[in-house]
Design a protein around this motif. Structure first.
Motif, PDB file in Angstrom:
ATOM      1  N   ASP A 236       0.810  -1.213   0.000  1.00 51.63           N
ATOM      2  CA  ASP A 236       0.000   0.000   0.000  1.00 51.63           C
ATOM      3  C   ASP A 236       0.846   1.267   0.000  1.00 51.63           C
ATOM      4  OD1 ASP A 236      -2.415  -1.368  -0.059  1.00 51.63           O
ATOM      5  OD2 ASP A 236      -2.479  -1.570   2.119  1.00 51.63           O
ATOM      6  N   ALA A 237       2.178   1.117  -0.058  1.00 54.48           N
ATOM      7  CA  ALA A 237       3.059   2.284  -0.158  1.00 54.48           C
ATOM      8  C   ALA A 237       3.123   2.824  -1.582  1.00 54.48           C
ATOM      9  CB  ALA A 237       4.463   1.923   0.327  1.00 54.48           C
ATOM     10  N   ASP A 238       2.553   2.112  -2.533  1.00 50.11           N
ATOM     11  CA  ASP A 238       2.503   2.561  -3.930  1.00 50.11           C
ATOM     12  C   ASP A 238       1.680   3.849  -4.016  1.00 50.11           C
ATOM     13  OD1 ASP A 238       2.306   2.845  -6.659  1.00 50.11           O
ATOM     14  OD2 ASP A 238       0.891   1.187  -6.919  1.00 50.11           O
ATOM     15  N   VAL A 239       2.318   4.961  -4.381  1.00 45.55           N
ATOM     16  CA  VAL A 239       1.632   6.255  -4.352  1.00 45.55           C
ATOM     17  C   VAL A 239       1.051   6.670  -5.696  1.00 45.55           C
ATOM     18  CG1 VAL A 239       3.014   7.081  -2.417  1.00 45.55           C
ATOM     19  CG2 VAL A 239       3.778   7.547  -4.759  1.00 45.55           C
ATOM     20  N   ASN A 240       1.480   6.055  -6.784  1.00 47.39           N
ATOM     21  CA  ASN A 240       0.982   6.476  -8.102  1.00 47.39           C
ATOM     22  C   ASN A 240       0.132   5.414  -8.784  1.00 47.39           C
ATOM     23  OD1 ASN A 240       3.071   4.718  -8.619  1.00 47.39           O
ATOM     24  ND2 ASN A 240       3.914   5.891 -10.349  1.00 47.39           N
ATOM     25  N   GLY A 241      -0.143   4.317  -8.087  1.00 47.55           N
ATOM     26  CA  GLY A 241      -1.071   3.322  -8.598  1.00 47.55           C
ATOM     27  C   GLY A 241      -0.561   2.474  -9.738  1.00 47.55           C
ATOM     28  N   ASP A 242       0.767   2.381  -9.903  1.00 48.75           N
ATOM     29  CA  ASP A 242       1.289   1.555 -10.992  1.00 48.75           C
ATOM     30  C   ASP A 242       1.598   0.129 -10.546  1.00 48.75           C
ATOM     31  OD1 ASP A 242       3.536   1.916  -9.457  1.00 48.75           O
ATOM     32  OD2 ASP A 242       4.793   2.746 -11.057  1.00 48.75           O
ATOM     33  N   GLY A 243       1.302  -0.162  -9.272  1.00 49.39           N
ATOM     34  CA  GLY A 243       1.502  -1.515  -8.779  1.00 49.39           C
ATOM     35  C   GLY A 243       2.941  -1.848  -8.442  1.00 49.39           C
ATOM     36  N   ARG A 244       3.808  -0.832  -8.382  1.00 49.00           N
ATOM     37  CA  ARG A 244       5.222  -1.066  -8.084  1.00 49.00           C
ATOM     38  C   ARG A 244       5.720  -0.042  -7.068  1.00 49.00           C
ATOM     39  NH1 ARG A 244       8.040  -0.764 -13.813  1.00 49.00           N
ATOM     40  NH2 ARG A 244       6.758   1.137 -13.820  1.00 49.00           N
ATOM     41  N   ILE A 245       6.825  -0.384  -6.410  1.00 51.55           N
ATOM     42  CA  ILE A 245       7.515   0.545  -5.515  1.00 51.55           C
ATOM     43  C   ILE A 245       8.837   0.904  -6.176  1.00 51.55           C
ATOM     44  CG2 ILE A 245       8.454   0.920  -3.203  1.00 51.55           C
ATOM     45  CD1 ILE A 245       5.471   0.436  -3.202  1.00 51.55           C
ATOM     46  N   GLY A 246       9.085   2.223  -6.356  1.00 48.43           N
ATOM     47  CA  GLY A 246      10.312   2.605  -7.048  1.00 48.43           C
ATOM     48  C   GLY A 246      10.607   4.083  -6.930  1.00 48.43           C
ATOM     49  N   THR A 247      11.023   4.684  -8.052  1.00 47.64           N
ATOM     50  CA  THR A 247      11.492   6.068  -8.057  1.00 47.64           C
ATOM     51  C   THR A 247      10.420   7.049  -7.587  1.00 47.64           C
ATOM     52  OG1 THR A 247      12.956   5.544  -9.915  1.00 47.64           O
ATOM     53  CG2 THR A 247      12.517   7.877  -9.475  1.00 47.64           C
ATOM     54  N   GLU A 248       9.185   6.888  -8.097  1.00 47.18           N
ATOM     55  CA  GLU A 248       8.117   7.821  -7.729  1.00 47.18           C
ATOM     56  C   GLU A 248       7.887   7.824  -6.226  1.00 47.18           C
ATOM     57  OE1 GLU A 248       7.990   5.616 -10.080  1.00 47.18           O
ATOM     58  OE2 GLU A 248       7.591   6.693 -11.963  1.00 47.18           O
ATOM     59  N   GLU A 249       7.938   6.651  -5.616  1.00 48.11           N
ATOM     60  CA  GLU A 249       7.729   6.565  -4.173  1.00 48.11           C
ATOM     61  C   GLU A 249       8.885   7.219  -3.417  1.00 48.11           C
ATOM     62  OE1 GLU A 249       4.831   4.425  -6.006  1.00 48.11           O
ATOM     63  OE2 GLU A 249       6.975   4.028  -6.285  1.00 48.11           O
ATOM     64  N   ALA A 250      10.109   7.004  -3.879  1.00 48.48           N
ATOM     65  CA  ALA A 250      11.269   7.603  -3.213  1.00 48.48           C
ATOM     66  C   ALA A 250      11.188   9.128  -3.251  1.00 48.48           C
ATOM     67  CB  ALA A 250      12.559   7.116  -3.864  1.00 48.48           C
ATOM     68  N   VAL A 251      10.834   9.680  -4.412  1.00 44.95           N
ATOM     69  CA  VAL A 251      10.710  11.137  -4.543  1.00 44.95           C
ATOM     70  C   VAL A 251       9.583  11.653  -3.649  1.00 44.95           C
ATOM     71  CG1 VAL A 251      10.139  13.014  -6.132  1.00 44.95           C
ATOM     72  CG2 VAL A 251      11.670  11.167  -6.870  1.00 44.95           C
ATOM     73  N   TYR A 252       8.461  10.953  -3.669  1.00 49.22           N
ATOM     74  CA  TYR A 252       7.318  11.356  -2.840  1.00 49.22           C
ATOM     75  C   TYR A 252       7.699  11.371  -1.361  1.00 49.22           C
ATOM     76  CZ  TYR A 252       2.869  11.005  -0.383  1.00 49.22           C
ATOM     77  OH  TYR A 252       1.831  11.214   0.479  1.00 49.22           O
ATOM     78  N   ILE A 253       8.369  10.328  -0.912  1.00 53.40           N
ATOM     79  CA  ILE A 253       8.735  10.214   0.506  1.00 53.40           C
ATOM     80  C   ILE A 253       9.623  11.378   0.926  1.00 53.40           C
ATOM     81  CG2 ILE A 253      10.051   8.828   2.160  1.00 53.40           C
ATOM     82  CD1 ILE A 253       9.130   6.364   0.401  1.00 53.40           C
ATOM     83  N   LEU A 254      10.623  11.686   0.130  1.00 53.78           N
ATOM     84  CA  LEU A 254      11.550  12.772   0.484  1.00 53.78           C
ATOM     85  C   LEU A 254      10.837  14.119   0.507  1.00 53.78           C
ATOM     86  CD1 LEU A 254      14.701  11.592  -1.517  1.00 53.78           C
ATOM     87  CD2 LEU A 254      14.291  11.432   0.951  1.00 53.78           C
ATOM     88  N   ARG A 255       9.906  14.323  -0.405  1.00 57.58           N
ATOM     89  CA  ARG A 255       9.144  15.581  -0.411  1.00 57.58           C
ATOM     90  C   ARG A 255       8.256  15.690   0.822  1.00 57.58           C
ATOM     91  NH1 ARG A 255       7.168  15.952  -6.762  1.00 57.58           N
ATOM     92  NH2 ARG A 255       9.149  16.758  -7.605  1.00 57.58           N
ATOM     93  N   ARG A 256       7.588  14.606   1.181  1.00 56.30           N
ATOM     94  CA  ARG A 256       6.705  14.632   2.347  1.00 56.30           C
ATOM     95  C   ARG A 256       7.499  14.860   3.635  1.00 56.30           C
ATOM     96  NH1 ARG A 256       3.730  14.926  -1.165  1.00 56.30           N
ATOM     97  NH2 ARG A 256       3.943  17.040  -0.398  1.00 56.30           N
ATOM     98  N   ILE A 257       8.673  14.233   3.724  1.00 58.83           N
ATOM     99  CA  ILE A 257       9.512  14.440   4.904  1.00 58.83           C
ATOM    100  C   ILE A 257       9.950  15.898   4.980  1.00 58.83           C
ATOM    101  CG2 ILE A 257      11.723  13.868   5.976  1.00 58.83           C
ATOM    102  CD1 ILE A 257      11.399  11.042   4.865  1.00 58.83           C
ATOM    103  N   SER A 258      10.282  16.456   3.824  1.00 56.51           N
ATOM    104  CA  SER A 258      10.699  17.859   3.783  1.00 56.51           C
ATOM    105  C   SER A 258       9.555  18.783   4.200  1.00 56.51           C
ATOM    106  CB  SER A 258      11.172  18.216   2.375  1.00 56.51           C
ATOM    107  OG  SER A 258      11.482  19.589   2.276  1.00 56.51           O
TER     108      SER A 258
END
Length: 262
Positions: A236-258
């Motif tokens: 459920d950590a998939d943020v863009n609905g593509d069924g994978r965990i990868g670059t988009e999630e890493a970018v999203y996480i860093l932005r949210r932490i910021s």
């Protein structure tokens, strides 16, 4: 099935009142309609009118010397509005006896029970996790006097489904991050309802599933992308609905932490 109780006749000129029925109430079925309509057919003999009564006593008998209840000449009768008594699944009975021209009374016939319930479920509540990073959560439900529950992500009584009430149930939250409101409506057998709700914060991008968004989640997302991750990720950590965990999630996480937001 309507229960009929017949008491031996006092008058010989009129028989028992036949085919007693309620168009709007089934026998022994709870209803929140607080007035009971009754119709009946003409008995054998020469009836001039009828003694009628609603009460909670299934064994009532009209007294030939001093009958209680009301005297009517029509072949229908409506109960008082029982709502003023706030009945909580109370059984009422309809009693009737025909009378001849001399005032003598025939057999008492009783129909019912007609169950009236105008009181909604009480002590309602729902317990849910305050924060989660998985879409499917466990809800703990409670409601005194309820038999069914409707759960929705939209509004009370809308966009969800009714089911038999149990102590716990699984529920899937709506897409997206942030606060999610789960709307819960309880119903009793008569259709009286009571509402409550729970607010749950969904943490998006929580790759390791510890309900905290942190730099390690971004690292794990990139490790998954390169095939070097050792732990199974939270799907459920998939943020863009593509069924994978990868670059988009890493970018999203860093932005949210910021931004220090979920």
């Amino acid at each position: 099935m309507i229960m009929l109780f017949i008491v031996p006749a006092v008058a010989q000129n009129v028989g028992e009142v036949p085919d007693i029925r309620s168009p709007g109430h089934g026998s022994d079925i709870p209803s929140k309609v607080s007035r009971i309509d009754i119709i009946y057919d003409i008995p054998e003999g020469d009836p001039y009118g009828y003694f009628v009564l609603f009460d909670t006593n299934p064994g009532h008998t009209f007294d030939g010397l001093n009958p209680d209840g009301e005297y009517v000449t029509r072949r229908s009768f409506t109960s008082p509005d029982f709502a003023e008594f706030q009945p909580d699944d109370v059984a009422y009975y309809f009693h009737i006896a025909a009378a001849d021209g001399k005032g003598e009374i025939g057999p008492t016939v009783t129909a019912g029970p007609y169950r009236i319930d105008v009181v909604p479920p009480s002590d309602v509540g729902v317990t849910a996790p305050e924060v989660t990073s998985v879409r499917t959560v466990t809800l703990t439900l409670r409601a005194e006097g309820a038999s069914e529950v409707h759960i929705s992500n939209v509004a009370h009584g809308e966009g969800g489904r009714w089911k038999n009430l149990t102590g716990e149930t699984e529920w899937e939250l709506s897409p997206g991050r942030g606060e999610k409101t789960v709307y819960v409506r309880f119903s009793d057998l008569a259709g009286n309802t009571a509402d409550t709700s729970a607010v749950i914060t969904f943490v998006a991008g929580d790759v390791d599933g510890n309900v905290v968004l942190e730099p390690g989640d971004a690292v794990t997302a990139l490790q998954i992308l390169t095939g070097t991750a050792t732990d199974k990720p939270n799907p459920d950590a998939d943020v863009n609905g593509d069924g994978r965990i990868g670059t988009e999630e890493a970018v999203y996480i860093l932005r949210r932490i910021s931004d220090r937001t979920y």
